[in-house]
Design a protein around this motif. Structure first.
Motif, PDB file in Angstrom:
ATOM      1  N   SER A   1       0.860  -1.192   0.000  1.00 44.34           N
ATOM      2  CA  SER A   1       0.000   0.000   0.000  1.00 44.34           C
ATOM      3  C   SER A   1       0.887   1.230   0.000  1.00 44.34           C
ATOM      4  O   SER A   1       1.848   1.316   0.761  1.00 44.34           O
ATOM      5  CB  SER A   1      -0.892   0.026   1.245  1.00 44.34           C
TER       6      SER A   1
ATOM      7  N   ARG B   1      -9.892   2.300  -1.861  1.00 48.57           N
ATOM      8  CA  ARG B   1     -11.323   1.975  -1.835  1.00 48.57           C
ATOM      9  C   ARG B   1     -11.518   0.484  -2.112  1.00 48.57           C
ATOM     10  O   ARG B   1     -10.967  -0.053  -3.067  1.00 48.57           O
ATOM     11  CB  ARG B   1     -12.057   2.790  -2.907  1.00 48.57           C
ATOM     12  N   VAL B   2     -12.319  -0.179  -1.275  1.00 46.90           N
ATOM     13  CA  VAL B   2     -12.746  -1.554  -1.501  1.00 46.90           C
ATOM     14  C   VAL B   2     -14.261  -1.527  -1.584  1.00 46.90           C
ATOM     15  O   VAL B   2     -14.918  -0.893  -0.751  1.00 46.90           O
ATOM     16  CB  VAL B   2     -12.283  -2.490  -0.356  1.00 46.90           C
TER      17      VAL B   2
ATOM     18  N   TYR C   1     -15.934   0.705   1.316  1.00 46.24           N
ATOM     19  CA  TYR C   1     -15.035   0.971   2.438  1.00 46.24           C
ATOM     20  C   TYR C   1     -13.905   1.830   1.886  1.00 46.24           C
ATOM     21  O   TYR C   1     -13.261   1.453   0.906  1.00 46.24           O
ATOM     22  CB  TYR C   1     -14.485  -0.338   3.003  1.00 46.24           C
TER      23      TYR C   1
ATOM     24  N   ILE D   1     -10.422   4.127   2.942  1.00 42.72           N
ATOM     25  CA  ILE D   1      -9.421   4.475   3.947  1.00 42.72           C
ATOM     26  C   ILE D   1      -8.499   5.539   3.360  1.00 42.72           C
ATOM     27  O   ILE D   1      -8.116   5.457   2.190  1.00 42.72           O
ATOM     28  CB  ILE D   1      -8.617   3.240   4.410  1.00 42.72           C
TER      29      ILE D   1
ATOM     30  N   ASP E   1      -1.476  -5.128   4.258  1.00 44.24           N
ATOM     31  CA  ASP E   1      -2.684  -4.611   4.900  1.00 44.24           C
ATOM     32  C   ASP E   1      -3.786  -5.637   4.692  1.00 44.24           C
ATOM     33  O   ASP E   1      -3.700  -6.493   3.803  1.00 44.24           O
ATOM     34  CB  ASP E   1      -3.144  -3.294   4.252  1.00 44.24           C
ATOM     35  N   GLN E   2      -4.841  -5.521   5.483  1.00 47.77           N
ATOM     36  CA  GLN E   2      -6.013  -6.341   5.265  1.00 47.77           C
ATOM     37  C   GLN E   2      -7.239  -5.459   5.475  1.00 47.77           C
ATOM     38  O   GLN E   2      -7.338  -4.740   6.470  1.00 47.77           O
ATOM     39  CB  GLN E   2      -6.035  -7.548   6.205  1.00 47.77           C
ATOM     40  N   PHE E   3      -8.145  -5.489   4.502  1.00 49.67           N
ATOM     41  CA  PHE E   3      -9.358  -4.688   4.541  1.00 49.67           C
ATOM     42  C   PHE E   3     -10.560  -5.620   4.530  1.00 49.67           C
ATOM     43  O   PHE E   3     -10.568  -6.621   3.803  1.00 49.67           O
ATOM     44  CB  PHE E   3      -9.438  -3.755   3.328  1.00 49.67           C
ATOM     45  N   SER E   4     -11.580  -5.298   5.310  1.00 50.65           N
ATOM     46  CA  SER E   4     -12.781  -6.135   5.324  1.00 50.65           C
ATOM     47  C   SER E   4     -14.019  -5.263   5.136  1.00 50.65           C
ATOM     48  O   SER E   4     -14.040  -4.086   5.503  1.00 50.65           O
ATOM     49  CB  SER E   4     -12.881  -6.932   6.623  1.00 50.65           C
TER      50      SER E   4
END
Length: 159
Positions: A81, A89-90, A101, A103, A114-117
């Protein structure tokens, strides 16, 4: 109903083998996510299970077989990242709406991982589709979603 212990009494457990439910993990990497805020479909091409054959692994897309409320979940593991991007954006994108989502990294340095949920209870009509995408704005086009069991897309018909 299922007789769990074979005693002729039912414990109240209900199984529905044709209930729509799926789980897939990233089998096709998304590399060097562009820095132009574009939508990049994540390659959830490895099926873990697809209970009602409603998930198209080659297109990384779930198609609702019936109208209802669907619980959809996305977990993304990413590498590299960029600290200088404005946002990451996810999205879980359905035919009816997008669930997003965002950030603003504000990192002191680029991040190795990183991990995005993201989860959504989505109102879907029969034939509507759902997929996951990732994007970023500005910075360097260096972020990757690698092939990994740590990234998954899942869903089921809730009601």
């Amino acid at each position: 109903y299922v007789d769990e212990d074979g005693d002729g009494y039912f414990a109240g457990t209900v199984t529905m083998p044709n209930q729509p439910a799926f789980s897939a993990q990233v089998g096709t990497a998304t590399t060097n996510v562009p820095d132009d805020a574009s939508r990049n479909t994540v390659g959830f091409t490895t099926e873990i299970f697809d209970q009602n054959s409603d998930y198209n692994a080659s297109a990384s897309t779930f198609t609702a077989p019936v109208t209802g409320k669907y619980q959809l979940n996305a977990l993304l593991y990413v590498n590299d990242s960029d600290a200088s991007c404005t946002y990451i954006r996810v999205e879980i994108r359905t035919s009816n709406r997008d669930y997003t989502y965002i950030i603003e990294p504000n990192y002191s340095a680029d991040r190795v991982r990183d991990q995005f949920s993201l989860s959504a209870l989505a109102d879907m009509d029969a034939g509507d589709t759902a997929l996951v995408d990732i994007g970023q704005f500005e910075g360097a086009a260096q972020m990757d979603v690698p092939i990994s069991a740590q990234s998954n897309f899942s869903g089921f018909l809730a009601c």
